[in-house]
Design a protein around this motif. Structure first.
Motif, PDB file in Angstrom:
ATOM      1  N   MET A   1       0.739  -1.268  -0.115  1.00 25.61           N
ATOM      2  CA  MET A   1       0.032   0.048   0.118  1.00 25.61           C
ATOM      3  C   MET A   1       0.689   1.292   0.099  1.00 25.61           C
ATOM      4  N   GLU A   2       1.717   1.210   0.665  1.00 23.64           N
ATOM      5  CA  GLU A   2       2.637   2.500   0.970  1.00 23.64           C
ATOM      6  C   GLU A   2       3.573   2.711  -0.412  1.00 23.64           C
ATOM      7  N   ASN A   3       3.653   1.880  -1.228  1.00 23.47           N
ATOM      8  CA  ASN A   3       4.248   2.101  -2.584  1.00 23.47           C
ATOM      9  C   ASN A   3       3.543   2.839  -3.558  1.00 23.47           C
ATOM     10  N   ILE A   4       2.244   3.177  -3.136  1.00 19.38           N
ATOM     11  CA  ILE A   4       1.318   3.650  -3.995  1.00 19.38           C
ATOM     12  C   ILE A   4       1.318   5.197  -3.900  1.00 19.38           C
ATOM     13  N   ILE A   5       1.916   5.918  -4.994  1.00 20.31           N
ATOM     14  CA  ILE A   5       1.921   7.377  -4.961  1.00 20.31           C
ATOM     15  C   ILE A   5       1.099   8.020  -5.903  1.00 20.31           C
ATOM     16  N   ILE A   6       0.171   8.828  -5.357  1.00 15.65           N
ATOM     17  CA  ILE A   6      -0.771   9.429  -6.233  1.00 15.65           C
ATOM     18  C   ILE A   6      -0.382  10.873  -6.414  1.00 15.65           C
ATOM     19  N   LYS A   7      -0.428  11.316  -7.581  1.00  9.26           N
ATOM     20  CA  LYS A   7       0.086  12.797  -8.032  1.00  9.26           C
ATOM     21  C   LYS A   7      -1.549  13.339  -8.368  1.00  9.26           C
ATOM     22  N   ALA A   8      -1.478  14.425  -7.985  1.00 12.90           N
ATOM     23  CA  ALA A   8      -2.718  15.296  -8.202  1.00 12.90           C
ATOM     24  C   ALA A   8      -2.343  16.789  -8.687  1.00 12.90           C
ATOM     25  N   ARG A   9      -3.054  17.092  -9.682  1.00 11.16           N
ATOM     26  CA  ARG A   9      -2.621  18.498 -10.277  1.00 11.16           C
ATOM     27  C   ARG A   9      -3.946  19.539  -9.965  1.00 11.16           C
ATOM     28  N   PRO A  10      -3.536  20.556  -9.352  1.00 13.70           N
ATOM     29  CA  PRO A  10      -4.752  21.522  -8.983  1.00 13.70           C
ATOM     30  C   PRO A  10      -5.480  21.754 -10.182  1.00 13.70           C
ATOM     31  N   ILE A  11      -6.866  21.903 -10.151  1.00 17.42           N
ATOM     32  CA  ILE A  11      -7.410  22.463 -11.146  1.00 17.42           C
ATOM     33  C   ILE A  11      -7.953  23.932 -11.208  1.00 17.42           C
ATOM     34  N   GLY A  12      -7.420  24.462 -10.192  1.00 19.00           N
ATOM     35  CA  GLY A  12      -7.697  25.991  -9.949  1.00 19.00           C
ATOM     36  C   GLY A  12      -7.501  26.373  -8.450  1.00 19.00           C
ATOM     37  N   ILE A  13      -7.686  27.400  -8.403  1.00 18.98           N
ATOM     38  CA  ILE A  13      -7.155  28.241  -6.925  1.00 18.98           C
ATOM     39  C   ILE A  13      -8.635  28.639  -6.286  1.00 18.98           C
ATOM     40  N   ILE A  14      -8.822  28.529  -5.143  1.00 21.23           N
ATOM     41  CA  ILE A  14      -9.833  29.097  -4.250  1.00 21.23           C
ATOM     42  C   ILE A  14      -9.308  30.494  -3.537  1.00 21.23           C
ATOM     43  N   HIS A  15     -10.027  31.470  -3.901  1.00 16.94           N
ATOM     44  CA  HIS A  15      -9.709  32.946  -3.354  1.00 16.94           C
ATOM     45  C   HIS A  15     -10.765  33.109  -2.235  1.00 16.94           C
ATOM     46  N   THR A  16     -10.292  33.704  -1.203  1.00 13.73           N
ATOM     47  CA  THR A  16     -11.060  33.946  -0.189  1.00 13.73           C
ATOM     48  C   THR A  16     -10.474  35.166   0.786  1.00 13.73           C
ATOM     49  N   PRO A  17     -11.498  35.796   1.417  1.00 12.89           N
ATOM     50  CA  PRO A  17     -10.724  36.925   2.443  1.00 12.89           C
ATOM     51  C   PRO A  17      -9.727  36.426   3.561  1.00 12.89           C
ATOM     52  N   PHE A  18      -9.505  35.155   3.639  1.00 15.17           N
ATOM     53  CA  PHE A  18      -8.893  34.581   5.019  1.00 15.17           C
ATOM     54  C   PHE A  18      -7.437  34.370   4.509  1.00 15.17           C
ATOM     55  N   GLU A  19      -6.594  35.190   5.195  1.00 16.76           N
ATOM     56  CA  GLU A  19      -5.082  35.067   5.056  1.00 16.76           C
ATOM     57  C   GLU A  19      -4.610  34.003   6.025  1.00 16.76           C
ATOM     58  N   GLN A  20      -4.986  33.794   7.014  1.00 18.07           N
ATOM     59  CA  GLN A  20      -4.289  32.676   8.182  1.00 18.07           C
ATOM     60  C   GLN A  20      -5.733  32.010   8.681  1.00 18.07           C
ATOM     61  N   ALA A  21      -5.327  30.865   9.586  1.00 18.99           N
ATOM     62  CA  ALA A  21      -6.293  30.171   9.868  1.00 18.99           C
ATOM     63  C   ALA A  21      -7.100  30.886  11.224  1.00 18.99           C
ATOM     64  N   GLU A  22      -6.415  31.515  12.015  1.00 16.18           N
ATOM     65  CA  GLU A  22      -7.124  32.310  13.008  1.00 16.18           C
ATOM     66  C   GLU A  22      -8.167  33.279  12.321  1.00 16.18           C
ATOM     67  N   GLY A  23      -9.681  33.115  12.879  1.00 14.49           N
ATOM     68  CA  GLY A  23     -10.689  33.882  12.242  1.00 14.49           C
ATOM     69  C   GLY A  23     -11.261  33.386  11.113  1.00 14.49           C
ATOM     70  N   THR A  24     -10.608  32.195  10.454  1.00 16.31           N
ATOM     71  CA  THR A  24     -11.477  31.672   9.354  1.00 16.31           C
ATOM     72  C   THR A  24     -12.702  30.562   9.746  1.00 16.31           C
ATOM     73  N   PRO A  25     -13.872  30.748   9.366  1.00 25.10           N
ATOM     74  CA  PRO A  25     -14.818  29.783   9.666  1.00 25.10           C
ATOM     75  C   PRO A  25     -14.466  28.555   9.665  1.00 25.10           C
ATOM     76  N   ILE A  26     -14.742  27.667  10.635  1.00 26.41           N
ATOM     77  CA  ILE A  26     -14.460  26.442  10.710  1.00 26.41           C
ATOM     78  C   ILE A  26     -15.282  25.336   9.635  1.00 26.41           C
ATOM     79  N   GLN A  27     -16.440  25.873   9.284  1.00 21.30           N
ATOM     80  CA  GLN A  27     -17.109  25.033   8.326  1.00 21.30           C
ATOM     81  C   GLN A  27     -17.871  26.117   7.487  1.00 21.30           C
ATOM     82  N   PRO A  28     -18.376  25.661   6.441  1.00 18.60           N
ATOM     83  CA  PRO A  28     -19.308  26.564   5.675  1.00 18.60           C
ATOM     84  C   PRO A  28     -20.597  26.997   6.473  1.00 18.60           C
TER      85      PRO A  28
END
Ligand SMILES: C[S@@+](CC[C@H](N)C(=O)[O-])C[C@H]1O[C@@H](n2cnc3c(N)ncnc32)[C@H](O)[C@@H]1O
Length: 166
Positions: A1-28
């Protein structure tokens, strides 16, 4: 199992007003009305056809600024230590986040969204429509969350955040 390497390519970028974790909503659901937008890579725009018919969409993303994972964590909504996989903590062996956000509009490669709980610049892995017929199961128990000490918690702090990952 640990020999399986999965490569993922992002399909885009999410832009939000939140620059750091502190103060970001914890769920939608805890960040109702928080606005953001998704910039989909032009290579995938054709795949956005018909998405505008959906009020909500699932965004799957990579928590690229999360700290190294621990298998037992204290989640935002509780004071007890819980098994990582019984939580939605962003620091995970595979740092995948999933959020059901409100889709406001689709214009070319740009999706306007609301109810965001991601940091600005989050790499997007996939988009799927939210379909109540598939995704809504009435359940009678939600583990520790039912009795969590901090039910009213809405915003994150920096406990899973790795500052230097910016
Ligand atoms: C508790 S997680 C839940 C994410 C998703 N809704 C889920 O359930 O998989 C949400 C928190 O993850 C953190 N977060 C969001 N985007 C991140 C990123 N790109 N890197 C690191 N942490 C992130 C923020 O602190 C945010 O408040």
């Amino acid at each position: 199992m640990e020999n399986i390497i999965i490569k993922a390519r992002p399909i885009g970028i999410i832009h939000t007003p939140f620059e750091q974790a502190e103060g970001t909503p914890i769920q939608p659901v805890k960040g109702k009305g928080a606005k953001g937008w998704v910039e989909v890579d032009n290579a995938y725009v054709e795949g956005l056809k018909d998405l505008d018919g959906f009020e909500r969409i699932w965004l799957l993303f990579w928590c690229h600024r999360a700290s190294k994972y621990k298998l037992q964590v204290k989640p935002y909504m509780d004071t007890q230590v819980r098994g990582l996989f019984a939580t939605r903590a962003p620091s995970r062996p595979n740092a995948i986040g999933m959020s059901c956000v409100k889709l406001i509009s689709v214009d070319g490669n740009r999706l306007e969204i609301e109810d965001v709980d991601m940091l600005d610049g989050t790499p997007l892995l996939d988009i799927k429509p939210y379909a109540a017929k598939f995704d809504h199961f009435p359940v009678t128990r939600c583990g520790w969350i039912d009795a969590a000490d901090h039910q009213g918690q809405t915003k994150a702090d920096n406990r899973f955040f790795q500052e230097e990952n910016k």
